[in-house]
Design a protein around this motif. Structure first.
Motif, PDB file in Angstrom:
ATOM      1  N   LEU A 219       0.500  -0.972  -0.218  1.00 48.17           N
ATOM      2  CA  LEU A 219      -0.223   0.001  -0.242  1.00 48.17           C
ATOM      3  C   LEU A 219       1.129   1.379  -0.451  1.00 48.17           C
ATOM      4  CD1 LEU A 219      -2.456  -1.119   3.341  1.00 48.17           C
ATOM      5  CD2 LEU A 219      -3.383  -1.383  -0.046  1.00 48.17           C
ATOM      6  N   THR A 220       0.148   2.488  -0.311  1.00 50.34           N
ATOM      7  CA  THR A 220       1.132   3.609  -0.206  1.00 50.34           C
ATOM      8  C   THR A 220       0.801   4.364   0.398  1.00 50.34           C
ATOM      9  OG1 THR A 220       2.491   5.055  -1.773  1.00 50.34           O
ATOM     10  CG2 THR A 220       0.173   4.533  -2.733  1.00 50.34           C
ATOM     11  N   ARG A 221       0.841   6.542   0.856  1.00 51.96           N
ATOM     12  CA  ARG A 221      -0.098   7.012   0.843  1.00 51.96           C
ATOM     13  C   ARG A 221      -0.755   7.617   0.199  1.00 51.96           C
ATOM     14  NH1 ARG A 221       1.135  11.722  -1.916  1.00 51.96           N
ATOM     15  NH2 ARG A 221       2.778  11.989  -2.463  1.00 51.96           N
ATOM     16  N   PRO A 222      -1.779   7.834   0.494  1.00 54.49           N
ATOM     17  CA  PRO A 222      -2.870   8.709  -0.754  1.00 54.49           C
ATOM     18  C   PRO A 222      -2.447   9.980  -1.339  1.00 54.49           C
ATOM     19  CG  PRO A 222      -3.913   8.430   1.685  1.00 54.49           C
ATOM     20  CD  PRO A 222      -2.537   8.375   1.563  1.00 54.49           C
ATOM     21  N   LEU A 223      -2.760  10.234  -2.537  1.00 53.38           N
ATOM     22  CA  LEU A 223      -2.531  11.729  -3.461  1.00 53.38           C
ATOM     23  C   LEU A 223      -3.447  12.692  -2.277  1.00 53.38           C
ATOM     24  CD1 LEU A 223      -3.872  10.495  -6.854  1.00 53.38           C
ATOM     25  CD2 LEU A 223      -1.749  11.246  -6.371  1.00 53.38           C
ATOM     26  N   HIS A 224      -2.476  13.923  -2.457  1.00 55.04           N
ATOM     27  CA  HIS A 224      -2.868  14.487  -1.697  1.00 55.04           C
ATOM     28  C   HIS A 224      -3.360  16.208  -2.661  1.00 55.04           C
ATOM     29  CE1 HIS A 224       0.308  14.186   1.916  1.00 55.04           C
ATOM     30  NE2 HIS A 224       1.718  14.663   0.903  1.00 55.04           N
ATOM     31  N   GLU A 225      -4.251  15.594  -2.230  1.00 52.20           N
ATOM     32  CA  GLU A 225      -5.404  16.760  -3.009  1.00 52.20           C
ATOM     33  C   GLU A 225      -5.259  16.658  -4.122  1.00 52.20           C
ATOM     34  OE1 GLU A 225      -6.031  20.744  -0.598  1.00 52.20           O
ATOM     35  OE2 GLU A 225      -4.532  20.000   0.990  1.00 52.20           O
ATOM     36  N   PRO A 226      -6.093  15.433  -4.916  1.00 55.01           N
ATOM     37  CA  PRO A 226      -5.331  15.740  -6.592  1.00 55.01           C
ATOM     38  C   PRO A 226      -6.818  17.095  -7.115  1.00 55.01           C
ATOM     39  CG  PRO A 226      -6.731  13.906  -6.233  1.00 55.01           C
ATOM     40  CD  PRO A 226      -6.028  14.093  -4.543  1.00 55.01           C
ATOM     41  N   PRO A 290      -1.527  20.010  -3.447  1.00 57.19           N
ATOM     42  CA  PRO A 290      -2.139  20.762  -1.844  1.00 57.19           C
ATOM     43  C   PRO A 290      -1.939  22.168  -2.212  1.00 57.19           C
ATOM     44  CG  PRO A 290       0.295  19.590  -1.948  1.00 57.19           C
ATOM     45  CD  PRO A 290      -0.153  18.893  -3.452  1.00 57.19           C
ATOM     46  N   ALA A 291      -3.936  22.355  -1.563  1.00 58.88           N
ATOM     47  CA  ALA A 291      -3.989  23.129  -0.451  1.00 58.88           C
ATOM     48  C   ALA A 291      -3.400  24.447  -2.434  1.00 58.88           C
ATOM     49  CB  ALA A 291      -2.450  24.211   0.451  1.00 58.88           C
ATOM     50  N   GLY A 292      -3.865  24.002  -3.302  1.00 57.93           N
ATOM     51  CA  GLY A 292      -3.647  24.807  -4.718  1.00 57.93           C
ATOM     52  C   GLY A 292      -2.340  25.212  -4.890  1.00 57.93           C
ATOM     53  N   ARG A 293      -0.858  25.153  -4.043  1.00 61.46           N
ATOM     54  CA  ARG A 293      -0.187  25.098  -4.829  1.00 61.46           C
ATOM     55  C   ARG A 293       0.385  25.257  -6.015  1.00 61.46           C
ATOM     56  NH1 ARG A 293       3.926  21.420  -1.339  1.00 61.46           N
ATOM     57  NH2 ARG A 293       2.313  21.438   0.190  1.00 61.46           N
ATOM     58  N   PHE A 294       0.490  24.333  -6.994  1.00 62.03           N
ATOM     59  CA  PHE A 294       0.718  24.305  -8.439  1.00 62.03           C
ATOM     60  C   PHE A 294      -1.034  25.069  -9.146  1.00 62.03           C
ATOM     61  CE2 PHE A 294       2.799  20.478  -6.086  1.00 62.03           C
ATOM     62  CZ  PHE A 294       4.209  21.321  -6.020  1.00 62.03           C
ATOM     63  N   THR A 295      -1.836  25.894  -8.588  1.00 58.85           N
ATOM     64  CA  THR A 295      -3.136  26.353  -9.791  1.00 58.85           C
ATOM     65  C   THR A 295      -2.464  27.150  -9.971  1.00 58.85           C
ATOM     66  OG1 THR A 295      -4.506  25.662  -7.883  1.00 58.85           O
ATOM     67  CG2 THR A 295      -4.651  27.025  -9.592  1.00 58.85           C
ATOM     68  N   ASP A 296      -1.355  28.047  -9.888  1.00 51.85           N
ATOM     69  CA  ASP A 296      -0.576  28.885 -11.020  1.00 51.85           C
ATOM     70  C   ASP A 296      -0.432  27.890 -12.165  1.00 51.85           C
ATOM     71  OD1 ASP A 296      -2.313  30.816  -9.808  1.00 51.85           O
ATOM     72  OD2 ASP A 296      -0.038  31.849  -8.329  1.00 51.85           O
ATOM     73  N   GLN A 297       0.531  27.237 -11.661  1.00 46.74           N
ATOM     74  CA  GLN A 297       1.585  27.027 -12.542  1.00 46.74           C
ATOM     75  C   GLN A 297       0.932  26.097 -13.258  1.00 46.74           C
ATOM     76  OE1 GLN A 297       4.943  24.683 -10.674  1.00 46.74           O
ATOM     77  NE2 GLN A 297       6.234  24.442 -12.637  1.00 46.74           N
ATOM     78  N   ALA A 298       0.028  25.101 -13.270  1.00 42.80           N
ATOM     79  CA  ALA A 298      -0.683  24.606 -13.680  1.00 42.80           C
ATOM     80  C   ALA A 298      -1.687  25.520 -14.758  1.00 42.80           C
ATOM     81  CB  ALA A 298      -2.163  24.182 -13.628  1.00 42.80           C
ATOM     82  N   LEU A 299      -1.998  26.930 -14.795  1.00 40.46           N
ATOM     83  CA  LEU A 299      -2.434  27.284 -15.597  1.00 40.46           C
ATOM     84  C   LEU A 299      -1.710  28.511 -16.365  1.00 40.46           C
ATOM     85  CD1 LEU A 299      -4.923  29.995 -13.112  1.00 40.46           C
ATOM     86  CD2 LEU A 299      -5.517  27.840 -14.971  1.00 40.46           C
TER      87      LEU A 299
END
Ligand code: 2HG
Ligand code: ZN
Length: 468
Positions: A219-226, A290-299
């Motif tokens: 098993l592994t850790r769950p995804l952080h806020e996908p 996680p916590a929207g940290r990569f939203t800007d990058q994705a945009l």
């Protein structure tokens, strides 16, 4: 295998009742239909009977009995397969593992779980979640597929770009070989350099070497806020270019695609377009945010890909609920087209070969199938395409199969030139058996046959599957 007269059949079944409680041996027509086929619907189910063992010892006794009486066995999981590997159409005895569905052990230090082969995938996923962990191999048939079946086909699914295949999660297997021996393989060890690893031989063996009865899985850790993005892509070229850019910058857990033609089928079932613009292809990608940290990058990446002309529209999930709804656009395709009796292809090449392959098969399919509806979708991030050809309503099933079979030869010859595989994740079973030689040469198939002979000298284990 020998054909049995009705008095022989009665005697054979009576013999089984000597070690399996009578209620667990079914001979009624409903059971024959239910347990005698998988999701292919191409073959007429015709099992001798269905038996539901409750213990490893009963499985072992069954295999010994089958050897004594030269009785063919078809191991049976959730029967969600798409290649006919779980079909019993020649008087075989179906051995369903569905009563053996208990989770037996969990160890937080090892981060591992041991379960019986008949455990439903989703039950295992839920169990892992309750422990604050995750069993990350995932696919649309999670609600009915069994762990044993997943292992027997080395199932892939929608998170392979991040987590790999079932093979990567199996640290232990108990199997009853076609000889009736119980093997306890690898026992949950991470490291074990003590010679041939027979565990891996059973993974993907499609029930032809023995019966998987128990498995130990990591098993592994769950995804952080996908977060999920769906992107509208104007042509095939853009798909892999977008992949290259996104995987370089984001922690991707999925990179899937589907065509507008495929999307239309799920829309007919009540789902909604992801955005206004209709484009020939769509990418569905999931990434940790996680916590929207990569939203800007994705945009920013989205802007870049738009400037390059690789995509024209897109949406990013704003909630878990929306992410689930977007996933359904991809996950529901297979079920939404089942009524059209699709001819299925499940092919793969190395990721670097995907653009060249796409271009070639795009031309090939346009030339060979001018009058058929051809749907593209799949796990393009791991080089796996599902190409489904829908049967025109007025065409006879046999004519359609003949037509598609002829085109398969061209398709697989192309695939062979690119070093690909005729089955990425669904297995060979019956449907791809005639084409195995495009992926495995005669020398290699000779070794496969020799291995089968070692584990199943009397040929009782799922005969006629993978090869004759
Ligand atoms: C999927 O990825 C499944 O949806 C089914 O593997 C593919 O229907 C198919 O061909
Ligand atoms: Zn798939």
């Amino acid at each position: 295998m020998t054909m049995h007269s009705s008095s022989e059949t009665t005697a054979l079944l009576d013999g089984i009742r000597a070690f399996i409680e009578p209620a667990s041996l079914r001979t009624d027509a409903d059971s024959a239909l239910l347990y005698g086929r998988d999701w292919t619907r191409l073959y007429q189910p015709n099992p001798l009977a269905v038996v539901l063992p409750g213990t490893i010892e009963q499985v072992r006794q069954l295999v010994c009995y089958a050897n004594d009486h030269r009785l063919a066995l078809v191991p049976s999981g959730g029967r969600t397969g798409l290649s006919g590997a779980a079909v019993a159409s020649h008087g075989e005895l179906v051995v369903s593992l569905e009563r053996m569905n208990r989770i037996l052990d969990f160890d937080a230090v090892d981060r591992s779980v041991t379960c019986q082969a008949g455990t439903v995938t989703e039950a295992l996923q839920n169990f892992a979640r309750e422990q604050g962990l995750s069993y990350p191999v995932d696919f649309a048939s999670r609600g009915s597929s069994h762990i044993g079946g997943n292992i027997a086909t080395n199932a892939g699914g929608i998170k392979v770009v991040r987590y790999g295949l079932t093979r990567d999660w199996v640290t232990g297997l108990k199997v009853v070989t076609g000889r009736g021996d119980l093997l306890d393989l690898n026992r949950g060890l991470i490291k074990n350099a003590s010679g041939y690893d027979l565990r891996h031989l059973f993974i993907g063996s499609e029930g032809t070497l023995g019966i998987i009865v128990e498995a130990t899985l990591k098993l592994t850790r769950p995804l952080h806020e996908p977060n999920v993005m769906v992107l509208g892509v104007p042509d095939l070229n853009g798909l892999m270019a977008i992949y290259g850019v996104l995987r370089g910058a984001l922690e991707l857990s999925a990179f899937e695609f589907f065509s507008e033609l495929a999307l239309r089928h799920v829309l007919k079932k009540g789902l909604h377009r992801p955005f206004e613009t209709a484009t020939p292809y769509y990418v569905l990608t999931e990434f940790e945010n996680p916590a929207g940290r990569f939203t800007d990058q994705a945009l920013q990446l989205f802007e870049h890909c738009t400037e390059q002309g690789w995509l024209v529209d897109g949406v990013i999930s704003q909630s878990e609920q929306q992410a689930k709804e977007l996933w359904r656009l991809r996950e529901d395709i297979s079920e939404s087209i089942a009524e059209h009796q699709p001819y299925k292809n499940d092919i793969s090449v190395r990721i670097s070969r995907v653009p060249a392959l796409l271009e070639e098969i795009d031309h090939l399919l346009a030339r060979e199938y001018p009058n058929f509806e051809v749907l593209w979708y799949g796990h393009i991030g791991d080089g796996n395409l599902h190409i489904n050809i829908l049967k025109p309503a007025e065409m006879a099933t046999a004519t359609f199969a003949e037509n598609c079979g002829a085109v398969s030869e061209h398709l697989f010859a192309t695939l062979q030139r690119h070093g690909g595989s005729i089955s990425a994740e669904h297995g060979v079973g019956l449907t791809k058996k005639p084409y195995l030689h495009y992926t495995r040469d005669a020398t290699e198939v000779g070794y496969l046959r020799a291995l089968k002979q070692v584990f199943d000298p009397n040929g009782i284990m799922n005969p006629g599957k993978i090869f004759d």
